[in-house]
Design a protein around this motif. Structure first.
Motif, PDB file in Angstrom:
ATOM      1  N   HIS B 237      16.036  30.047  32.649  1.00 20.32           N
ATOM      2  CA  HIS B 237      16.036  30.088  34.111  1.00 20.32           C
ATOM      3  C   HIS B 237      15.038  28.955  34.360  1.00 20.32           C
ATOM      4  CE1 HIS B 237      17.435  34.383  34.389  1.00 20.32           C
ATOM      5  NE2 HIS B 237      18.230  33.703  35.117  1.00 20.32           N
ATOM      6  N   VAL B 238      13.950  28.663  33.536  1.00 26.20           N
ATOM      7  CA  VAL B 238      13.074  27.679  33.613  1.00 26.20           C
ATOM      8  C   VAL B 238      13.370  26.454  32.796  1.00 26.20           C
ATOM      9  CG1 VAL B 238      10.461  27.182  33.820  1.00 26.20           C
ATOM     10  CG2 VAL B 238      11.432  29.528  34.503  1.00 26.20           C
ATOM     11  N   ARG B 239      13.696  25.255  33.242  1.00 23.00           N
ATOM     12  CA  ARG B 239      14.002  24.270  32.270  1.00 23.00           C
ATOM     13  C   ARG B 239      13.087  22.961  32.541  1.00 23.00           C
ATOM     14  NH1 ARG B 239      19.184  24.000  29.913  1.00 23.00           N
ATOM     15  NH2 ARG B 239      20.466  25.761  30.755  1.00 23.00           N
ATOM     16  N   PRO B 240      11.931  22.971  31.801  1.00 23.73           N
ATOM     17  CA  PRO B 240      10.993  21.960  32.041  1.00 23.73           C
ATOM     18  C   PRO B 240      11.517  20.538  31.849  1.00 23.73           C
ATOM     19  CG  PRO B 240      10.279  23.534  30.316  1.00 23.73           C
ATOM     20  CD  PRO B 240      11.551  23.621  30.540  1.00 23.73           C
ATOM     21  N   ALA B 241      11.351  19.817  32.952  1.00 26.86           N
ATOM     22  CA  ALA B 241      12.111  18.503  32.801  1.00 26.86           C
ATOM     23  C   ALA B 241      10.702  17.396  32.915  1.00 26.86           C
ATOM     24  CB  ALA B 241      12.891  18.350  33.975  1.00 26.86           C
ATOM     25  N   PRO B 242      11.002  16.061  32.659  1.00 32.40           N
ATOM     26  CA  PRO B 242       9.830  15.133  32.851  1.00 32.40           C
ATOM     27  C   PRO B 242       9.371  15.253  34.022  1.00 32.40           C
ATOM     28  CG  PRO B 242      11.549  14.248  31.340  1.00 32.40           C
ATOM     29  CD  PRO B 242      12.151  15.572  32.061  1.00 32.40           C
ATOM     30  N   ALA B 243      10.206  15.369  35.133  1.00 32.62           N
ATOM     31  CA  ALA B 243       9.634  15.380  36.801  1.00 32.62           C
ATOM     32  C   ALA B 243       8.726  16.388  37.019  1.00 32.62           C
ATOM     33  CB  ALA B 243      10.999  15.547  37.684  1.00 32.62           C
ATOM     34  N   HIS B 244       8.658  17.581  35.989  1.00 35.96           N
ATOM     35  CA  HIS B 244       7.638  18.479  36.179  1.00 35.96           C
ATOM     36  C   HIS B 244       6.456  18.349  35.835  1.00 35.96           C
ATOM     37  CE1 HIS B 244      11.410  21.428  35.873  1.00 35.96           C
ATOM     38  NE2 HIS B 244      11.464  20.867  37.104  1.00 35.96           N
ATOM     39  N   GLY B 250      -1.213  19.360  37.338  1.00 37.74           N
ATOM     40  CA  GLY B 250      -2.125  19.654  38.662  1.00 37.74           C
ATOM     41  C   GLY B 250      -2.236  21.301  38.357  1.00 37.74           C
ATOM     42  N   THR B 251      -1.482  21.904  37.987  1.00 39.29           N
ATOM     43  CA  THR B 251      -1.627  23.364  37.657  1.00 39.29           C
ATOM     44  C   THR B 251      -2.561  23.697  36.735  1.00 39.29           C
ATOM     45  OG1 THR B 251       0.588  23.446  38.298  1.00 39.29           O
ATOM     46  CG2 THR B 251      -0.318  25.422  37.839  1.00 39.29           C
ATOM     47  N   GLY B 306       5.133  24.240  24.253  1.00 34.97           N
ATOM     48  CA  GLY B 306       4.740  23.426  23.105  1.00 34.97           C
ATOM     49  C   GLY B 306       4.757  21.945  23.588  1.00 34.97           C
ATOM     50  N   ARG B 307       5.900  21.478  23.357  1.00 34.75           N
ATOM     51  CA  ARG B 307       6.117  19.894  23.574  1.00 34.75           C
ATOM     52  C   ARG B 307       6.065  19.638  25.053  1.00 34.75           C
ATOM     53  NH1 ARG B 307      11.291  17.375  22.307  1.00 34.75           N
ATOM     54  NH2 ARG B 307      10.510  15.086  22.458  1.00 34.75           N
ATOM     55  N   GLU B 308       5.377  18.558  25.185  1.00 34.20           N
ATOM     56  CA  GLU B 308       5.431  18.055  26.655  1.00 34.20           C
ATOM     57  C   GLU B 308       7.058  17.567  26.968  1.00 34.20           C
ATOM     58  OE1 GLU B 308       3.185  14.467  28.979  1.00 34.20           O
ATOM     59  OE2 GLU B 308       3.223  14.404  26.720  1.00 34.20           O
ATOM     60  N   PRO B 309       7.450  17.937  28.246  1.00 36.91           N
ATOM     61  CA  PRO B 309       8.840  17.634  28.409  1.00 36.91           C
ATOM     62  C   PRO B 309       8.963  16.000  28.609  1.00 36.91           C
ATOM     63  CG  PRO B 309       7.905  18.710  30.356  1.00 36.91           C
ATOM     64  CD  PRO B 309       6.790  18.780  29.386  1.00 36.91           C
ATOM     65  N   VAL B 310       9.878  15.606  27.795  1.00 42.87           N
ATOM     66  CA  VAL B 310       9.875  14.037  27.592  1.00 42.87           C
ATOM     67  C   VAL B 310      11.570  13.675  28.041  1.00 42.87           C
ATOM     68  CG1 VAL B 310       7.837  13.314  26.482  1.00 42.87           C
ATOM     69  CG2 VAL B 310       9.829  13.794  25.290  1.00 42.87           C
ATOM     70  N   THR B 311      11.770  12.605  28.341  1.00 44.18           N
ATOM     71  CA  THR B 311      12.990  11.882  28.349  1.00 44.18           C
ATOM     72  C   THR B 311      13.466  11.493  27.031  1.00 44.18           C
ATOM     73  OG1 THR B 311      12.609  11.292  30.415  1.00 44.18           O
ATOM     74  CG2 THR B 311      14.757  10.599  29.760  1.00 44.18           C
ATOM     75  N   VAL B 312      14.338  11.834  26.166  1.00 50.02           N
ATOM     76  CA  VAL B 312      14.682  11.356  24.786  1.00 50.02           C
ATOM     77  C   VAL B 312      15.639  10.292  24.934  1.00 50.02           C
ATOM     78  CG1 VAL B 312      14.358  13.708  23.655  1.00 50.02           C
ATOM     79  CG2 VAL B 312      16.514  13.283  24.798  1.00 50.02           C
TER      80      VAL B 312
END
Lengths: 99, 319
Positions: B237-244, B250-251, B306-312
């Motif tokens: 339901h939650v998909r971390p994306a680089p835009a987040h 901030g959070t 774990g991993r920071e959401p990045v564009t692969v």
């Protein structure tokens, strides 16, 4: 003769958990097991603190050690997360060189 | 009374037995499950010692989220699943003599601590009289919350800083690490998530609010909301994306920032740092707790992901 109060029972159990964890930290071969042993050490130390804060009813327990143990739990989960990230990284480095 | 004494002895023995079983389990998955059960029983023991706040924190953070973090790492080490055997990383084996000496020294240290514990005076007044005296000035009526957010607030600020440091380190360490796909979850789980998530959100909010007067508070509420985020990640339901990333950063910082700003803001005009004016203490404590709760929830979820959401390189977003 030691009075068998809750403080004695859980305090000594906490010390036993701490001792087991200490042995695990020193002796375990796998990294995950060593990390869990370190968590057991922290849990044992917390048990001793909470047992020492216990007062025989109707007296209320000392809230200061309670706050310290809550802080300890949060610090331990942070340390665990960092250690797990290092374990994952080491694992991927090892599998890269093994292939 | 004897029934309760027997229960205490049985529970203490089970806690020690599970700790030993955790270290002796051969399979890593069984080891982690034993550790989670150990945390549950430990929380029960703490409830018996009249420490419900600590029991809540242990069951939510010590057993629940630590267990989730361990299982997620095990899935990574075993290449995406939990069922496969092997994959446990083994460091250089130590020889028997070293093992023996280690066990002996650990045993001796434990025995010394045991003697010190039994020799220390038991059931004597500690700091609780000081806490009771100062309670009217704290702004809350629950002693543990008063200690955490008022009397020893500096410790708690540092604790939030430790969490922030952990998420920064994890993002740095995991940078560039290959993505392991999370295990696919079936439709039963999706249905469970739809029912469980709203209930868990309400439970988290309740724990935060009730912390002022009863067991509960920012850490327990943050852990419950963090678990909601973990369930969201697992059910996609939650998909971390680089835009987040800006929002996430901030959070993570918000709790520490608000805590430090309030602490500094109340100083001056004869007041020290962290010395809240008694008339506004409850409002300030609830403000800090609410921000810290959101920060803790986001941080714990990020530690699980774990991993920071990045564009692969393929241009697809990572999950």
């Amino acid at each position: 003769m030691i009075a068998l109060s809750q403080a004695t029972i859980y305090g000594l159990a906490g010390l036993a958990v701490f001792g087991l964890g200490l042995m695990g930290v020193l002796g375990a071969a796998e990294r995950l097991r060593r990390l869990i042993a370190l968590n057991l050490c922290a849990a044992g130390a917390g048990m001793v603190l909470i047992a020492a804060a216990w007062r025989s009813p109707p007296a209320v327990p000392d809230p200061v050690p309670h706050a310290l143990v809550i802080t300890g739990i949060v610090v331990m989960v942070s340390a665990t997360a960092v250690a797990l990230a290092l374990i994952r990284r080491l694992h991927s480095l090892e599998t890269d060189t093994d292939d | 009374m004897t029934v309760l004494l027997a229960f205490d002895l049985l529970l203490a023995a089970s806690i020690v037995g599970l700790a030993a079983a955790t270290l002796l389990m051969r399979d890593a998955f069984a080891m982690i499950v034993a550790f989670i059960v150990f945390g549950m029983l430990l929380a029960l023991g703490w409830a018996r010692l009249v420490a419900p706040d600590v029991a809540l924190a242990e069951v939510a953070i010590g057993a629940g989220l630590s267990g989730a973090l361990l299982l997620r790492t095990l899935a990574h080490l075993r290449g995406g699943g939990l069922s496969a055997q092997g994959g446990a990383s083994v460091s250089a084996p130590t020889n028997g003599a070293t093992q023996g000496i280690n066990a002996l020294l650990a045993g001796l240290a434990t025995c010394a601590l045991g003697l010190a514990y039994l020799g220390a005076p038991q059931n004597v007044p500690g700091l609780e009289a000081h806490v009771t005296d100062a309670m009217p000035e704290s702004g809350v009526t629950h002693p543990v919350t008063a200690v955490l957010l008022n009397f020893r607030a500096y410790d708690t600020l540092m604790e939030v800083v430790v969490l922030l440091a952990a998420v920064i380190v994890v993002w740095q360490v995991e940078r560039g690490l290959a993505e392991t796909p999370a295990p696919a979850l079936g439709t039963v789980y999706q249905g469970f998530a739809r029912v469980a998530l709203p209930v868990a959100v309400i439970a988290g909010g309740y724990l935060l609010w009730i912390g002022a007067e009863a067991p509960g508070g920012a850490f327990q509420a943050g852990a419950v909301l963090g678990a909601v985020a973990v369930l969201g990640l697992l059910s996609r339901h939650v998909r971390p994306a680089p835009a987040h990333r800006p929002l996430a950063r901030g959070t993570f910082v918000a709790g520490t920032a608000i805590f430090a700003l309030v602490a500094l803001g109340v100083s001056g005009a004869g007041r020290e740092t962290f010395e809240y004016p008694p008339a506004h203490a409850k409002t300030l404590i609830l403000l800090i707790e609410a921000m810290v709760t959101v920060s803790i929830a986001a941080t714990l979820a990020a530690l699980f992901h774990g991993r920071e959401p990045v564009t692969v390189a393929t241009g697809k977003e990572t999950t």
